[in-house]
Design a protein around this motif. Sequence first.
Motif, PDB file in Angstrom:
ATOM      1  N   ARG A  42      48.460  31.795  33.533  1.00 28.82           N
ATOM      2  CA  ARG A  42      48.159  32.611  34.705  1.00 28.82           C
ATOM      3  C   ARG A  42      49.081  33.830  34.828  1.00 28.82           C
ATOM      4  N   ASP A  43      49.999  33.978  33.904  1.00 32.16           N
ATOM      5  CA  ASP A  43      50.936  35.109  33.969  1.00 32.16           C
ATOM      6  C   ASP A  43      50.217  36.401  33.563  1.00 32.16           C
ATOM      7  N   SER A  44      50.277  37.393  34.435  1.00 33.61           N
ATOM      8  CA  SER A  44      49.667  38.682  34.096  1.00 33.61           C
ATOM      9  C   SER A  44      50.712  39.668  33.580  1.00 33.61           C
ATOM     10  N   VAL A  45      51.890  39.653  34.170  1.00 35.71           N
ATOM     11  CA  VAL A  45      52.998  40.497  33.707  1.00 35.71           C
ATOM     12  C   VAL A  45      54.273  39.674  33.764  1.00 35.71           C
ATOM     13  N   ASP A  46      55.233  40.013  32.908  1.00 37.84           N
ATOM     14  CA  ASP A  46      56.540  39.369  32.971  1.00 37.84           C
ATOM     15  C   ASP A  46      57.571  40.260  32.296  1.00 37.84           C
ATOM     16  N   SER A  47      58.795  39.771  32.193  1.00 35.05           N
ATOM     17  CA  SER A  47      59.902  40.590  31.690  1.00 35.05           C
ATOM     18  C   SER A  47      59.796  40.877  30.202  1.00 35.05           C
ATOM     19  N   ALA A  48      58.945  40.139  29.472  1.00 35.99           N
ATOM     20  CA  ALA A  48      58.804  40.361  28.032  1.00 35.99           C
ATOM     21  C   ALA A  48      57.719  41.386  27.708  1.00 35.99           C
ATOM     22  N   SER A 103      42.087  33.602  30.907  1.00 39.61           N
ATOM     23  CA  SER A 103      42.727  32.641  31.807  1.00 39.61           C
ATOM     24  C   SER A 103      43.108  33.270  33.144  1.00 39.61           C
ATOM     25  N   LEU A 104      43.092  34.596  33.247  1.00 39.60           N
ATOM     26  CA  LEU A 104      43.456  35.290  34.486  1.00 39.60           C
ATOM     27  C   LEU A 104      42.261  35.364  35.430  1.00 39.60           C
ATOM     28  N   ASN A 105      42.548  35.517  36.742  1.00 37.27           N
ATOM     29  CA  ASN A 105      41.493  35.894  37.668  1.00 37.27           C
ATOM     30  C   ASN A 105      41.421  37.419  37.707  1.00 37.27           C
ATOM     31  N   SER A 106      40.458  37.971  38.438  1.00 37.81           N
ATOM     32  CA  SER A 106      40.242  39.415  38.400  1.00 37.81           C
ATOM     33  C   SER A 106      41.419  40.191  38.981  1.00 37.81           C
ATOM     34  N   SER A 107      42.066  39.647  40.016  1.00 33.21           N
ATOM     35  CA  SER A 107      43.212  40.363  40.590  1.00 33.21           C
ATOM     36  C   SER A 107      44.388  40.370  39.623  1.00 33.21           C
ATOM     37  N   GLY A 108      44.593  39.263  38.915  1.00 32.18           N
ATOM     38  CA  GLY A 108      45.660  39.229  37.920  1.00 32.18           C
ATOM     39  C   GLY A 108      45.382  40.187  36.785  1.00 32.18           C
ATOM     40  N   CYS A 109      44.117  40.251  36.351  1.00 32.10           N
ATOM     41  CA  CYS A 109      43.737  41.185  35.298  1.00 32.10           C
ATOM     42  C   CYS A 109      43.990  42.621  35.744  1.00 32.10           C
ATOM     43  N   ARG A 110      43.606  42.938  36.997  1.00 36.70           N
ATOM     44  CA  ARG A 110      43.795  44.301  37.504  1.00 36.70           C
ATOM     45  C   ARG A 110      45.272  44.680  37.529  1.00 36.70           C
ATOM     46  N   ALA A 111      46.125  43.756  37.994  1.00 34.69           N
ATOM     47  CA  ALA A 111      47.565  44.038  38.051  1.00 34.69           C
ATOM     48  C   ALA A 111      48.129  44.284  36.660  1.00 34.69           C
ATOM     49  N   CYS A 112      47.661  43.498  35.692  1.00 32.76           N
ATOM     50  CA  CYS A 112      48.145  43.641  34.323  1.00 32.76           C
ATOM     51  C   CYS A 112      47.735  44.995  33.747  1.00 32.76           C
ATOM     52  N   LEU A 113      46.480  45.372  33.931  1.00 31.80           N
ATOM     53  CA  LEU A 113      45.979  46.634  33.384  1.00 31.80           C
ATOM     54  C   LEU A 113      46.640  47.840  34.041  1.00 31.80           C
ATOM     55  N   GLU A 114      46.924  47.724  35.319  1.00 31.54           N
ATOM     56  CA  GLU A 114      47.570  48.843  35.999  1.00 31.54           C
ATOM     57  C   GLU A 114      48.976  49.085  35.465  1.00 31.54           C
ATOM     58  N   GLN A 115      49.697  47.990  35.166  1.00 36.79           N
ATOM     59  CA  GLN A 115      51.020  48.177  34.571  1.00 36.79           C
ATOM     60  C   GLN A 115      50.891  48.742  33.162  1.00 36.79           C
ATOM     61  N   SER A 135      51.902  61.277  22.545  1.00 32.95           N
ATOM     62  CA  SER A 135      51.683  60.262  21.502  1.00 32.95           C
ATOM     63  C   SER A 135      50.190  60.075  21.288  1.00 32.95           C
ATOM     64  N   SER A 136      49.765  60.036  20.031  1.00 30.13           N
ATOM     65  CA  SER A 136      48.333  59.973  19.738  1.00 30.13           C
ATOM     66  C   SER A 136      47.843  58.569  19.408  1.00 30.13           C
ATOM     67  N   ASP A 137      48.721  57.588  19.401  1.00 31.76           N
ATOM     68  CA  ASP A 137      48.311  56.196  19.168  1.00 31.76           C
ATOM     69  C   ASP A 137      49.336  55.312  19.863  1.00 31.76           C
ATOM     70  N   ALA A 138      48.936  54.661  20.939  1.00 33.09           N
ATOM     71  CA  ALA A 138      49.892  53.892  21.737  1.00 33.09           C
ATOM     72  C   ALA A 138      49.264  52.576  22.175  1.00 33.09           C
ATOM     73  N   LYS A 139      50.136  51.588  22.408  1.00 37.37           N
ATOM     74  CA  LYS A 139      49.680  50.256  22.788  1.00 37.37           C
ATOM     75  C   LYS A 139      50.556  49.735  23.914  1.00 37.37           C
ATOM     76  N   ALA A 140      49.940  49.096  24.889  1.00 32.82           N
ATOM     77  CA  ALA A 140      50.649  48.379  25.951  1.00 32.82           C
ATOM     78  C   ALA A 140      50.372  46.901  25.767  1.00 32.82           C
ATOM     79  N   MET A 141      51.428  46.096  25.675  1.00 28.20           N
ATOM     80  CA  MET A 141      51.297  44.674  25.355  1.00 28.20           C
ATOM     81  C   MET A 141      51.957  43.850  26.448  1.00 28.20           C
ATOM     82  N   ASN A 142      51.151  43.307  27.346  1.00 29.21           N
ATOM     83  CA  ASN A 142      51.636  42.558  28.495  1.00 29.21           C
ATOM     84  C   ASN A 142      51.345  41.072  28.348  1.00 29.21           C
ATOM     85  N   ALA A 143      51.868  40.304  29.303  1.00 29.64           N
ATOM     86  CA  ALA A 143      51.682  38.852  29.264  1.00 29.64           C
ATOM     87  C   ALA A 143      50.223  38.457  29.362  1.00 29.64           C
ATOM     88  N   GLY A 144      49.432  39.268  30.088  1.00 32.76           N
ATOM     89  CA  GLY A 144      48.050  38.885  30.320  1.00 32.76           C
ATOM     90  C   GLY A 144      47.020  39.864  29.819  1.00 32.76           C
TER      91      GLY A 144
END
Length: 675
Positions: free
Chosen positions: A154-160, A220-232, A246-255
């Motif tokens: 259920r983790d959408s974002v974390d310190s990692a 495994s996330l609900n829609s609000s958790g997904c939204r929070a993750c994508l916004e970060q 930057s022409s090629d970038a990736k964001a890698m979050n917990a969720g």
Amino acid sequence: MPSRAAHPNAKPIQNPPVFFLDRMASSLPFLLFLFLLHFSTAASEDSTSPAIFRAVCGKSNTSDPEGFDVHFVDAMEKVFQNITISGFGTSVSGPDSNLTVYGLGQCFSYLSHVNCQLCYAQSRVKLPHCLPASTGRIYLDGCFLEYADRDVSRDSVDSADTFDCGNATFPNGPAPANLTSRLVGNLTANAYQKKGYYEVGSIVISSSLTVYAMAQCWLSLNSSGCRACLEQARDNLVGRCLPASSSDAKAMNAGCFMRYSTYPFYLPVDGSGGGSSSHVWIWVVVALTVTVVVLAVIGGAAYWRWRRSRNPEDEANSEVIRSISKSHLSFKYEDLCQATDNFSQNNKLGQGGYGSVYKGTLPDGREIAVKRLFFNTRQWVDQFFNEVTLINQVQHKNLVKLLGCSVEGPESLLVYEYLCNTSLDHYLFDTFKKHELDWERRFDIMLGTAEGLAYLHTASVVRIIHRDIKASNILLDNRFRAKISDFGLARYFAEDQSHLSTGLAGTFGYMAPEYIVHGQLTEKADIYSYGIVVLEIITGRKNQNSISTSAEGHSLMQQIWQHYNSDTLIKLLDSDLQGKCTEEEALNIFHVGLLCVQASPALRPPMWKVVEMLTSRSKELPAPSQPPFINIKGTDSTSRSESSETSYLLSSSVKSLDSGQASVNQVSVSIFQGR
């Protein structure tokens, strides 16, 4: 990230035998064919090997690495059971212990079913590098895999959470960055509302520049958790990467995962975006490389032939071949060809990881088994001399006897005594044939195999680990006496060595958990494999497809452990043995098998002790501890059959990802060197 297990035994062949390089140097067309085959194979492998974007290992370690490893392997297997069906899976192993391991895997929706499985296999091979850390996650080009000592589903974002802005930049000023920012914002606003939490899009910057982007949350996330993750994720890409163009970038979050690129990464290879022209360029480079390499090898071969007599190691190889040719071990290639009717399919007895075996009859009437080694393996020379050297040094009634070999023909051949009853699996898992395996024969097979292994481990001239004990490698003579065969993967080591750190080799379903995770080889790996064979013999069930044949979807190990705890083990006795042995005899065999497959290698008895347990019924046996892999369960009768059968394929599908060989069920897997 460095591998946790070294591979000292997995080295390229530096000094091939004389006859091999002689033929290479004198056959240009054949050499060209080999190199074209090699490069086309390498290109194919590279095209299916997903790139690793980032691996993040936890900072704290588990208190019991050995126990944690067992639950890790179990959790990853269960993730696979689900990810094979839906592209997403969670798992938990050991929920009632203090070493619980949770798993989570997600394939990105742009992957095909097969590429999803390949991506999972790559992530599964690389993620153990984080152990003994109690948490770890890995992001690949197409999938995500994570394990932890707590429920992270259920983790959408974390310190990692992390991001990567890459090194390339947009041309032509700020316009591309501004338009890309708008594209990323649109994905963020839409993805969490879509089925599967997945959205892709592109924006044309100019006639020569298009930006592609995708966003996906874990299911495994609900829609609000997904939204929070994508916004970060959006904030990191827009606020950190796009200001720098930057022409090629990736964001890698917990969720979730978000990426934009000027490369159409989520489209098929032959889709739009310049894929065809890039492939043309790749083949041009490959063709030029082949030409250069072929010329270099021809020159190198000529130079090697000139210096051959001056190189002590090459001279030693030549001397080995000459000594074999002059000894009683030598067979003429032409004689073996004639004996097997030119390796006719009608004479084929079986096939393993490094060769096919054929029945032959010599002019004097002797029946033999001829092992024809596969030529297209990088380790073929090592395998050949390994088997000749090892098996020629050991002589025991429960080991297949090596009669000789052929070293001067166009391919390498090994010659063994012929055993008319082939292998144990041909009887044990055949509904019509297994009635021939009565109680006395099965007991003798278990005892004979144990005595053969005890000899290899403690009594032979060199200390040998077989590495591939399974029913198909236990051959039966005319009186159904067991003889251990196939020493191609065997290894020996010095008395003062506690273990070997080596590439993964063996057959999934028979491999000990500590060997799968760490690649550290000891006699305990053979003991675990032997325990699996014992439990197969007493139940008449195959360990590898036990999930699909169980009404409850339980693995053989789980069924045995549950019945052991319920004092109902006798219910699992093969029906063909009912009334043919006493309950005490049967339960004693179950007990010995469970002692050999305990999760902790330190608790498994040495093989000499196993022989004692089988032959002496007066001593009370210690209570076994829980074996590994007991919590694997299929989802339903249809998917269960597919996933359980293919789980061993995907566990070993690194054959497409690593420079070794891998195979399934009766064929050995050998992964000598990871990328």
